[in-house]
Design a protein around this motif. Structure first.
Motif, short mmCIF file in Angstrom:
data_model
loop_
_atom_site.label_atom_id
_atom_site.label_comp_id
_atom_site.label_asym_id
_atom_site.label_seq_id
_atom_site.Cartn_x
_atom_site.Cartn_y
_atom_site.Cartn_z
N GLU A 104 79.23 16.82 -53.31
CA GLU A 104 79.26 18.17 -53.88
C GLU A 104 80.32 18.18 -54.99
OE1 GLU A 104 77.53 21.03 -53.18
OE2 GLU A 104 76.21 19.81 -51.91
N ASN A 105 79.93 18.69 -56.16
CA ASN A 105 80.86 18.75 -57.29
C ASN A 105 80.38 19.84 -58.24
OD1 ASN A 105 81.99 18.04 -60.03
ND2 ASN A 105 82.97 16.45 -58.79
N PRO A 106 81.28 20.72 -58.69
CA PRO A 106 80.84 21.80 -59.57
C PRO A 106 80.44 21.34 -60.97
CG PRO A 106 83.23 21.84 -59.33
CD PRO A 106 82.70 20.80 -58.36
N PHE A 107 80.77 20.11 -61.34
CA PHE A 107 80.54 19.65 -62.70
C PHE A 107 79.46 18.58 -62.83
CE2 PHE A 107 85.05 20.94 -62.44
CZ PHE A 107 84.94 22.09 -63.21
N ARG A 108 78.89 18.18 -61.72
CA ARG A 108 77.81 17.19 -61.77
C ARG A 108 77.03 17.23 -60.46
NH1 ARG A 108 82.48 14.06 -61.31
NH2 ARG A 108 82.70 13.06 -59.28
N LYS A 109 75.80 16.73 -60.54
CA LYS A 109 75.03 16.50 -59.32
C LYS A 109 74.45 15.10 -59.43
CE LYS A 109 71.16 19.29 -61.04
NZ LYS A 109 70.21 20.36 -60.71
N VAL A 124 72.65 10.68 -62.23
CA VAL A 124 73.65 11.75 -62.29
C VAL A 124 73.35 12.68 -63.45
CG1 VAL A 124 75.27 10.31 -63.62
CG2 VAL A 124 76.13 12.28 -62.36
N GLU A 125 73.43 13.98 -63.19
CA GLU A 125 73.29 14.99 -64.22
C GLU A 125 74.63 15.70 -64.33
OE1 GLU A 125 70.93 19.17 -65.16
OE2 GLU A 125 70.18 17.87 -63.57
N TYR A 126 75.23 15.64 -65.51
CA TYR A 126 76.50 16.31 -65.75
C TYR A 126 76.24 17.75 -66.16
CZ TYR A 126 78.67 11.79 -65.34
OH TYR A 126 79.11 10.58 -64.84
N LEU A 127 77.05 18.65 -65.62
CA LEU A 127 76.88 20.08 -65.88
C LEU A 127 77.93 20.59 -66.85
CD1 LEU A 127 76.20 21.01 -62.15
CD2 LEU A 127 74.53 20.44 -63.93
N ASN A 135 84.61 13.69 -64.91
CA ASN A 135 85.16 12.52 -64.21
C ASN A 135 86.11 12.90 -63.09
OD1 ASN A 135 83.84 10.69 -65.98
ND2 ASN A 135 85.37 11.16 -67.53
N ASN A 136 86.08 14.13 -62.65
CA ASN A 136 87.01 14.53 -61.59
C ASN A 136 86.60 13.95 -60.24
OD1 ASN A 136 85.12 16.14 -60.22
ND2 ASN A 136 85.72 17.99 -61.29
N ASP A 137 87.47 14.04 -59.27
CA ASP A 137 87.21 13.51 -57.92
C ASP A 137 87.10 14.63 -56.90
OD1 ASP A 137 87.14 10.86 -58.68
OD2 ASP A 137 89.30 10.61 -58.44
N LEU A 138 86.63 15.79 -57.31
CA LEU A 138 86.50 16.92 -56.34
C LEU A 138 85.55 16.59 -55.24
CD1 LEU A 138 86.41 19.97 -58.76
CD2 LEU A 138 88.34 19.13 -57.44
#
Length: 138
Positions: A104-109, A124-127, A135-138
């Protein structure tokens, strides 16, 4: 700079073509031929578009590394895509199963599949276009 191609040695070239053309319907066989690799005959081809491709050849023996193990080797490679949902839908409707969902990541799926040769492939689709968010590690 960008990665132009990856060279994969496999046992079933037609199965690989089916998987990757399912994911990327615009990909075509750019070139192909027959030759020898260290005394063993092989058929090779380049499957892709005008900018990137997979070099695939059929002179392989044995199995890929155990993706659940700790062997040295390729862990996975990834494609950045514009519409992850459509790729997932095409792959699933053609009988391919998700190997593991992405985090789960707000900036990519993202999602992982294993291709017919046993290579793990991430889509990967970047949002966002902001590199620090992508490139975050959330």
């Amino acid at each position: 700079m960008y990665l132009e191609h990856v060279n994969l040695v496999v046992s079933d070239v037609p199965a690989m073509i089916h998987f990757y053309q399912t994911a990327f319907p615009h990909w075509t066989i750019r070139s192909e031929g027959d030759d020898e690799w260290h005394g063993k005959p092989r058929h090779w081809l380049h499957l892709g578009d005008d900018y990137q491709y997979l070099a695939i050849s059929n002179h392989g023996e044995g199995q890929n590394r155990d993706l659940d193990g700790y062997q040295v080797g390729l862990a996975h490679f990834a494609y950045s895509v514009d519409n992850l949902d459509s790729i997932v839908e095409r792959l699933i409707s053609n009988g391919y199963e998700i190997a593991k969902p992405g985090a789960e990541n707000p900036f990519r799926k993202n999602v992982y599949f294993v291709d017919p040769a046993g290579f793990e492939v991430e889509f990967v689709e970047y949002l966002t276009d902001i590199p620090s968010e992508r490139n975050n590690d959330l």
